[in-house]
Design an enzyme around this catalytic site. Structure first.
Site, PDB file in Angstrom:
ATOM      1  N   ASP A  71      39.234  35.886  31.006  1.00  0.00           N
ATOM      2  CA  ASP A  71      38.442  34.802  31.622  1.00  0.00           C
ATOM      3  C   ASP A  71      36.965  34.795  31.243  1.00  0.00           C
ATOM      4  O   ASP A  71      36.085  34.601  32.095  1.00  0.00           O
ATOM      5  CB  ASP A  71      38.585  34.856  33.155  1.00  0.00           C
ATOM      6  CG  ASP A  71      40.002  34.540  33.611  1.00  0.00           C
ATOM      7  OD1 ASP A  71      40.904  34.461  32.755  1.00  0.00           O
ATOM      8  OD2 ASP A  71      40.217  34.387  34.825  1.00  0.00           O
ATOM      9  N   LYS A 101      46.236  30.204  32.523  1.00  0.00           N
ATOM     10  CA  LYS A 101      46.908  30.484  33.798  1.00  0.00           C
ATOM     11  C   LYS A 101      46.387  29.575  34.898  1.00  0.00           C
ATOM     12  O   LYS A 101      45.219  29.211  34.901  1.00  0.00           O
ATOM     13  CB  LYS A 101      46.753  31.957  34.167  1.00  0.00           C
ATOM     14  CG  LYS A 101      45.333  32.450  34.155  1.00  0.00           C
ATOM     15  CD  LYS A 101      45.273  33.971  34.167  1.00  0.00           C
ATOM     16  CE  LYS A 101      43.865  34.490  34.088  1.00  0.00           C
ATOM     17  NZ  LYS A 101      42.967  34.075  35.172  1.00  0.00           N
ATOM     18  N   CYS A 105      40.517  38.855  38.522  1.00  0.00           N
ATOM     19  CA  CYS A 105      41.442  38.717  37.397  1.00  0.00           C
ATOM     20  C   CYS A 105      41.562  39.987  36.559  1.00  0.00           C
ATOM     21  O   CYS A 105      42.648  40.292  36.064  1.00  0.00           O
ATOM     22  CB  CYS A 105      41.043  37.511  36.554  1.00  0.00           C
ATOM     23  SG  CYS A 105      41.288  35.976  37.490  1.00  0.00           S
TER      24      CYS A 105
HETATM   25  C1  VGL Z   1      38.546  34.609  39.113  1.00  0.00           C
HETATM   26  C2  VGL Z   1      37.813  33.977  41.156  1.00  0.00           C
HETATM   27  C3  VGL Z   1      38.576  32.849  41.126  1.00  0.00           C
HETATM   28  C4  VGL Z   1      38.495  35.602  37.993  1.00  0.00           C
HETATM   29  C5  VGL Z   1      39.338  33.493  39.050  1.00  0.00           C
HETATM   30  O1  VGL Z   1      38.593  35.195  36.832  1.00  0.00           O
HETATM   31  O2  VGL Z   1      38.355  36.799  38.286  1.00  0.00           O
HETATM   32  N1  VGL Z   1      37.801  34.842  40.170  1.00  0.00           N
HETATM   33  N2  VGL Z   1      39.343  32.616  40.072  1.00  0.00           N
END
Ligand code: VGL
Length: 196
Positions: free
Chosen positions: A16, A101, A149
């Site tokens: 991410d 995802k 994540c």
């Molecule tokens: C994430 C919060 C909400 C992440 C994803 O990538 O860790 N954190 N969605």
């Protein structure tokens, strides 16, 4: 420099590294997330040089999903597919496939599974198959955010039986609640994940 070494049976999972998390203008900017880009790029270069597999993940949400606070969830709108916020952060080295995802409105915390926020139903992503097809026996996880994540991706990798390491200099917690980052490192250790 860290002690992590790569080889052709190692996968580097880059979690991410998207504008909404890693860019100072991102809607869910993780403090220090922009500093992580340099540390992540160094690992990608090391992995490429050793012929390791590099796999990326991207949160890729629809505009309306119970994952978002406005629709009943806990997060500001972030990483809506095909918007700037979902793109890889400026300057990130991109050297491999990306697993998207959350595309069906699920919570997509782990790169291996997505989970429906209301029913709890879990579905596999293509990640495990990608690793298996390449004969991967060891995983290194970097990226954002440590307490969501990165944590869930690393724990799922360890549960698949793959020795898994999280490189702490190449991740940061979002710390939605103070202490989430510390609790995440405890959870990782408890799951048998190595911290480097
Ligand atoms: C994430 C919060 C909400 C992440 C994803 O990538 O860790 N954190 N969605």
């Amino acid at each position: 420099m860290n002690e992590i070494e790569y080889d052709a049976s190692t996968a580097l999972l880059v979690v991410d590294m998207q504008n909404d998390f890693a860019h100072p203008d991102g809607s869910l900017h993780v403090g220090g997330g922009d500093d992580v880009v340099h540390a992540v790029n160094r690992e990608i270069e090391k992995a490429e040089a050793a012929d390791a597999l590099v796999v990326y993940t991207q949160d890729w949400h629809p505009p309306v999903t119970p994952h978002f606070e406005k629709d009943g969830g806990i997060w500001p709108v972030h990483c809506v597919g095909d918007t700037w916020g979902a793109e890889f952060v400026d300057g990130l080295r991109v050297a491999g496939a990306s697993v998207k995802k959350g595309t069906g409105g699920e919570d997509g915390y782990s790169g291996f599974t997505v989970r429906h926020p209301e029913t709890g139903h879990e579905t596999d992503t293509e990640m495990a198959d990608l690793l298996e097809a390449r004969g991967i026996t060891r995983v290194v996880v970097v990226g954002l955010a440590l307490d969501y994540c990165v944590k869930d991706t690393a724990i799922d990798a360890a549960e698949l039986g793959l020795p898994t390491t999280v490189l702490m200099e190449a991740t940061r917690p979002v710390d939605l609640r103070p202490g989430d980052g510390d609790r995440a490192t405890e959870a990782l250790r408890a799951a048998g994940v190595s911290l480097a």
